[in-house]
Every structure is written in structure tokens, then in C-alpha cells.
Design an enzyme around this catalytic site. Structure first.
Site, PDB file in Angstrom:
ATOM      1  N   GLU A 122     -13.784   6.261  -3.880  1.00  0.00           N
ATOM      2  CA  GLU A 122     -13.400   4.851  -3.766  1.00  0.00           C
ATOM      3  C   GLU A 122     -14.116   4.139  -4.908  1.00  0.00           C
ATOM      4  OE1 GLU A 122     -11.348   3.382  -1.611  1.00  0.00           O
ATOM      5  OE2 GLU A 122     -11.009   5.002  -0.159  1.00  0.00           O
ATOM      6  N   TYR A 162     -11.184   0.420  -2.564  1.00  0.00           N
ATOM      7  CA  TYR A 162     -12.451   0.120  -3.175  1.00  0.00           C
ATOM      8  C   TYR A 162     -13.574   0.507  -2.226  1.00  0.00           C
ATOM      9  CZ  TYR A 162     -12.081  -3.986  -0.107  1.00  0.00           C
ATOM     10  OH  TYR A 162     -11.933  -4.798   0.989  1.00  0.00           O
ATOM     11  N   ARG A 222       0.806  -1.223   0.000  1.00  0.00           N
ATOM     12  CA  ARG A 222       0.000   0.000   0.000  1.00  0.00           C
ATOM     13  C   ARG A 222       0.845   1.282   0.000  1.00  0.00           C
ATOM     14  NH1 ARG A 222      -5.044   2.056   2.614  1.00  0.00           N
ATOM     15  NH2 ARG A 222      -4.562   3.882   3.885  1.00  0.00           N
TER      16      ARG A 222
END
Length: 422
Positions: free
Chosen positions: A385, A311, A237
């Protein structure tokens, strides 16, 4: 990058390349456990006791826990959640990653078209694509090497303008891939750039948008982390900047902006995925992006900033740092968020929720949206998102790229039309 190229050329002048990650997720499962008042504490304990990674951590009741479970922990995990509701997101995460990372390698010089969006691509192919795309529209765009990452990679940008020439209008800035594993954001921001360039003087709405704004698209804000997801660990990440006296590298660049930097929405632990850094704004890439945004703002200001993530299917407004504070422009932010979500849903029926970041997803400190609004005085600062809501999560199949791009373009066009109307 370790890759295996097929021997057959495809019709679109591409070859298939399978990229293999050294970290093997074979047999790993990703399991969603919805939480409620009577189980949220137990789910949190299970995650801690078994030392499990999460894609979504349930900070409070009502939030989903999206949990990565290695083969060695599956039996223990299933015993611990016995009696709770659950949903299998990935039965075999390794297989899902293998399917997703069957890249179509880009042939430099090939005229960019919709075929680019049928696959994910390597970092270097993205650079070639952006340069080739700009080369088709030389009179109203430029490819910009916006600066270098910690490991020396180019942070690429496309600068797009219409009537009046470059740097003659208020700016729109789109950021993608600040979090390395969110590959769909790279593709969707490039879809926006491709559409704005290729549909200019063909589509009246897009022509109006390009004529009214100076548009900057940064598809890969975190190139080192992005490259690392393709060569070493698909689920990385952060960036790849070393942390002195710590075994874990990387900062969460979206917790590193120098505004409301410390708080529950970030971590002081270098091994955390939300590590804020040693000092506000000490991330190499954040320094680059702040310098770019200040330079862009110096011309005619910044009308809108959007930071694209995945997401969850959310479109959100300030603030991230507080769940009670609201900016003076809150009503306008909410109106535009609803316009975006409604127009997006009209394309493929994809539902998006809207609202302030802290209330809609979770508390965030040191994020780009709050910084852009409060420090750079950007008029409208938003974040998304993208797909999906968790069926596939970060490992989104490539066949979702085009529909994601189509619906995001529709939402963006509707929103910017509303900004032009005032």
C-alpha cells in the site's frame, strides 16, 4: 474524456489538460475518525445510518475510519461525532480532485524521461508512453498487449530482460492499478520499469537484477475502471463488468481470484466495493491475468509477485484470507518485507509497516497474493500500500509521484538483491 488543453506548450513537450469528472465532488469532505473500544460501534452506526461511503472502514477498534461526507450530511455527521477525535483529510474533495487531474498530455514519440512523472496521465497516454519507452530499449524489452478488458481496452505490459535473453530466467511480476482509483500505483510501476530499463549497464545493482530475472510490469491491470475514474467518477474502485440482475456494475478484481474466494474479506453484494463476483475468477481481466501468469510461470517459474496498491504505507505478505494461518515461507517473506521497508525509508524518511495482510490491514478473500502463492506456486508473493497514510489518501497530489517512485525503487532493489543472495 472531456479535457481542456492550454494554448501554451510546456518545455517538456507537453500541454496542460484539465480533466473534469461528471460526478462533482465539490463541497464533499473526507474526514478521518480514529476508533477505539468505546467508539468503534458508534462510528460504524454513523456510517450506516447516514449511508456514507468510506475509503477505510473500521472493522475493529484501533482502525481509522476515513469517511466521505457529502455537503448534505456534514451537519448531521459533525453532530454525531461530537466529542470524538477527527482529522480533516480533504476540506473540499472536489477541489483536491481538480488539482490532481490537471494532466500533462503526452506527446507520442517523445523520448520518455523524468518529466513523465510530474503529472498523472490519461489511459491512452499511458499506452503511448509504454510503447515509446520500450522503443528506446528494443534489444532487451518488448511491449505486450497482454489481453483485452471487458470493454475491449488493452491490458498493457512491459517485458524486460538482461543477459541470456527473454524467458531465460525466473520471473518477477509487478501489478498496478487493479483498483481503479489508485493512480499512484500506475505511476510507480512505470517508474520501476523506466528505472530498470534506463539504468541497466549504468547502475550495478539494477544491472544485476535485470540479468538475474525476467521482469514483467503490468501497470494497468484494470483499464476499464481506470478510464472510468478519469471520465466519470474519480473514486471508482472495481472493473466495469455488468452484473446480471443487479443495478451496480463491477467486480472487485482483488476479491475475484479463485482461491479462498468466499469469506468475511469479500462481499456477495454487487453494489459493494468488495463484491467478489458471481463465480471465482469470473472477472474478464482476472481471466486474462491468470492466463498470463500461467504462461510466464511455464518458462522458469515465478520468483516473486508484487501487487501494488494505495494507500497506507504498508508492505505485506500472505495470507489475506486468514489471520492465523502462515505459509511455510513466512519467515522469508517477513525478512524481505523488512528489507524493503528499511531501504525505502532511507530515501525520504517514509515509514512503512510490515506483516501478513490479514493482521496488518484487514481480512481479504480471493486476493492476488494468496492465489499466486498457493495456486501458481510463486515462491514469494507480496503486496504494498503506497503513499500516503491518509493525509490525502487516494487523491494524492502529483508532486508525490517522483518521491514515491524513488523510495519504492530503493526498497525494491534492496529486496531483490537479498533474493539474489539467497
Amino acid at each position: 474524456m472531456r479535457s481542456v488543453l492550454s494554448l501554451a506548450l510546456l518545455a517538456a513537450n507537453v500541454v496542460t489538460a484539465a480533466v473534469v469528472s461528471p460526478f462533482d465532488y465539490s463541497g464533499y469532505k473526507v474526514i478521518r475518525v480514529p476508533t477505539q473500544k468505546d467508539n468503534v460501534k458508534e462510528v460504524q452506526r454513523i456510517i450506516t445510518d447516514l449511508n456514507l461511503d468510506t475509503w477505510k472502514y473500521p472493522k475493529s477498534e484501533g482502525q481509522n475510519a476515513d469517511i466521505v461526507v457529502p455537503p448534505s450530511q456534514i451537519t448531521s455527521f459533525m453532530e454525531r461525532i461530537s466529542g470524538m477525535s477527527m482529522e480533516m483529510m480533504h476540506e473540499d474533495l472536489g477541489m483536491s480532485i481538480s488539482n490532481e487531474t490537471s494532466f500533462e498530455a503526452y506527446s507520442a514519440g517523445y523520448a520518455p524521461d523524468i518529466n513523465w512523472f510530474k503529472s498523472y496521465h490519461s489511459y491512452q497516454d499511458h499506452i503511448s508512453y509504454l510503447q515509446d519507452l520500450q522503443g528506446l530499449f528494443r534489444t532487451r524489452s518488448e511491449y505486450v498487449d497482454a489481453g483485452k478488458s471487458h470493454e475491449g481496452r488493452t491490458i498493457p505490459a512491459l517485458h524486460i530482460w538482461g543477459s541470456g535473453g527473454k524467458n531465460s530466467k525466473p520471473a518477477i511480476i509487478f501489478h498496478g492499478t487493479i483498483h481503479a482509483r489508485e493512480w499512484i500505483t500506475t505511476m510507480v510501476t512505470e517508474y520501476l520499469a523506466w528505472s530498470l530499463l534506463s539504468q541497466y549497464n549504468k547502475n550495478a545493482d539494477i544491472t544485476s537484477i535485470v540479468d538475474n530475472f525476467d521482469i514483467w510490469v503490468f501497470p494497468i491491470v484494470n483499464p476499464d475502471g481506470f478510464a472510468f475514474t478519469q471520465t466519470s467518477n474519480r473514486l471508482w474502485r472495481k472493473n466495469r463488468q455488468p452484473n446480471p440482475n443487479a443495478r451496480c456494475p463491477g467486480r472487485d478484481l482483488n476479491r475475484n481470484y479463485p482461491y479462498q474466494w468466499v469469506g468475511p474479506g469479500s462481499s456477495s453484494n454487487p453494489c459493494s466495493d468488495t463484491y467478489r463476483g458471481a463465480q471465482p475468477g469470473d472477472g474478464t481481466e482476472i481471466k486474462v491475468h491468470i492466463a498470463n501468469m500461467k504462461r510466464i510461470a511455464s518458462y522458469h517459474g515465478i520468483a516473486m509477485f508484487v501487487d501494488w496498491h494505495s494507500y497506507g504505507q504498508l508492505f505485506m505478505s500472505p495470507y489475506g484470507y486468514s489471520c492465523t494461518a502462515r505459509p511455510p515461507t513466512d519467515a522469508r517473506h517477513q525478512e524481505l518485507s523488512r528489507i524493503f521497508a528499511q531501504a525505502l525509508r532511507a530515501v525520504h524518511g517514509t515509514p512503512y509497516r510490515t506483516g501478513p495482510i490479514c493482521n496488518t490491514i484487514y481480512q481479504v478473500n480471493g486476493d492476488s497474493v494468496d492465489y499466486a502463492l498457493e495456486v501458481l506456486k510463486v515462491k514469494l508473493s507480496l503486496t504494498a500500500e503506497l503513499r500516503d497514510t491518509g493525509a490525502r489518501g487516494f487523491v494524492l497530489p502529483a508532486d508525490q509521484i517522483v518521491p514515491s517512485g524513488e523510495e519504492t525503487l530503493a526498497g525494491t532493489v534492496a529486496m531483490l538483491k537479498a533474493v539474489i543472495r539467497g
